[in-house]
Design a protein around this motif. Structure first.
Motif, short mmCIF file in Angstrom:
data_model
loop_
_atom_site.label_atom_id
_atom_site.label_comp_id
_atom_site.label_asym_id
_atom_site.label_seq_id
_atom_site.Cartn_x
_atom_site.Cartn_y
_atom_site.Cartn_z
N UNK A 85 0.85 -0.95 0.10
CA UNK A 85 -0.04 -0.05 0.38
C UNK A 85 0.21 1.22 -0.21
N UNK A 86 0.63 2.40 -1.06
CA UNK A 86 1.21 3.48 -0.60
C UNK A 86 1.23 4.37 0.57
N UNK A 87 2.54 4.78 1.02
CA UNK A 87 2.22 5.71 2.01
C UNK A 87 2.00 6.62 1.54
N UNK A 94 6.14 2.44 0.39
CA UNK A 94 4.24 1.64 0.41
C UNK A 94 5.03 0.48 1.45
N UNK A 95 3.82 0.35 2.19
CA UNK A 95 4.42 -1.18 3.49
C UNK A 95 3.66 -1.41 2.64
N UNK A 96 4.05 -2.94 3.41
CA UNK A 96 4.15 -4.31 2.50
C UNK A 96 2.74 -4.60 3.95
N UNK A 97 3.10 -5.92 3.76
CA UNK A 97 2.72 -7.59 4.65
C UNK A 97 2.24 -8.39 4.49
N UNK A 130 10.50 1.21 0.85
CA UNK A 130 9.06 0.29 1.72
C UNK A 130 10.05 -0.57 3.08
N UNK A 131 8.39 -0.40 3.50
CA UNK A 131 8.53 -0.43 4.74
C UNK A 131 7.59 -1.51 5.22
N UNK A 173 12.88 -1.76 7.22
CA UNK A 173 13.11 -0.79 5.63
C UNK A 173 14.34 -1.26 4.81
N UNK A 174 13.47 -0.78 3.30
CA UNK A 174 14.68 -1.51 2.74
C UNK A 174 14.49 -0.11 1.32
N UNK A 175 15.40 0.32 0.70
CA UNK A 175 15.82 1.19 -0.12
C UNK A 175 16.11 0.32 -1.33
N UNK A 176 15.76 1.44 -2.64
CA UNK A 176 15.69 0.70 -3.93
C UNK A 176 17.21 0.79 -4.01
N UNK A 177 18.34 1.41 -3.84
CA UNK A 177 19.46 1.25 -4.24
C UNK A 177 19.99 -0.16 -3.32
#
Length: 185
Positions: A85-87, A94-97, A130-131, A173-177
């Protein structure tokens, strides 16, 4: 982006249909599967509304929620539910689960599901960050997120009221790079 179809070694992510209500209920109505989630087991009626909402969000423009079925490719059975889901508080984030049936635990499906969500986020949606949050007692989720390159960022105290008490959440969390590096290792 609609429809979403993403493949990993043994799993697919796909859009939900009304035919998935019973399968999603087998996850979201399951005491063991929801033990560490931010809610108690859902009724079939609640799951029916969740699936209908997921289908409606799939065609929204802009699309802000990706609520998807996790399907075991060999059996074609829906074994889980995954969500991105967009944060609204962060740009390109976005958040994920998600949740899997207990009989799908312990064989790497959690890690494959997370990999599918991160690929959707970074490769398809071009997100920056993403977190996710986990229950402090959910050590399997901790291992899964760390294995896919996510970094523990801290604890939100008294974050979720569930089962009659306030519960903390541990945030990752994780960043694109960083995502590119985690896939290479």
């Amino acid at each position: 982006m609609h429809p979403v179809t993403r493949r990993e070694a043994r799993l697919d992510l796909r859009e939900l249909t009304l035919d998935d209500v019973d399968a999603v209920h087998s996850v979201y109505g399951n005491v063991e599967a929801t033990e560490h989630l931010s809610f108690t087991p859902r009724s079939r009626e609640e799951v029916s509304a969740i699936v209908a909402g997921s289908m409606a969000s799939a065609t929204a423009s802009p699309r802000e929620v990706y609520a998807l079925g996790v399907v075991e490719r060999d059996s074609s059975e829906l074994i889980g539910f995954a969500r991105l889901a967009a944060d609204p508080h962060q740009q390109r984030a976005a958040t994920i689960g998600g949740a899997l049936l207990p009989n799908a635990w312990g064989v790497g499906y959690g890690r494959e599901t997370l990999r599918l969500l991160l690929a959707l986020a970074f490769d398809d949606l071009n997100l920056h960050r993403v977190w996710a949050a986990r229950s402090p007692l959910n050590i399997a989720a901790q291992r899964t997120m760390v294995a896919e390159g996510m970094t523990e960022e801290g604890r939100i105290r008294g974050h979720v009221y569930v089962r009659g008490a306030w519960r903390d959440s541990i945030v990752y969390g994780i960043l694109r790079e960083e995502w590119g590096h985690s896939r290479d290792s």
